[in-house]
Design a protein around this motif. Structure first.
Motif: not given
Length: 78
Positions: A26-42
């Motif tokens: 709940r607290e860091h969901g936005d950061k996790i989503e950003d990380g998912l996007d970066k992992a997807g791009d990689f």
């Protein structure tokens, strides 16, 4: 087995651990989503031709995260 015995194995309180994980989501969901996007791009850069599968996996992970945020999933009907 009692509830306490079932949820505490080898000194680990799984209910408390689950609560902390949900709080972090709940607290860091936005950061996790950003990380998912970066992992997807990689992943797309390494496995060309599999963009749809990668995007699908990322969307499923984001959908899971949405269960823990405080935002409504859809805007209210007017």
């Amino acid at each position: 087995m009692t509830g306490v015995l079932f949820n505490t194995v080898m000194g680990i309180d799984f209910d408390a651990l689950k609560g902390k994980a949900e709080e972090a989501l709940r607290e860091h969901g936005d950061k996790i989503e950003d990380g998912l996007d970066k992992a997807g791009d990689f992943a797309k850069s390494k496995f060309s031709g599999h963009d749809e599968q990668i995007d699908s996996g990322i969307e499923k992970a984001k959908s899971f995260l949405d269960k823990f945020d405080d935002k409504p999933d859809a805007p209210p009907a007017q």
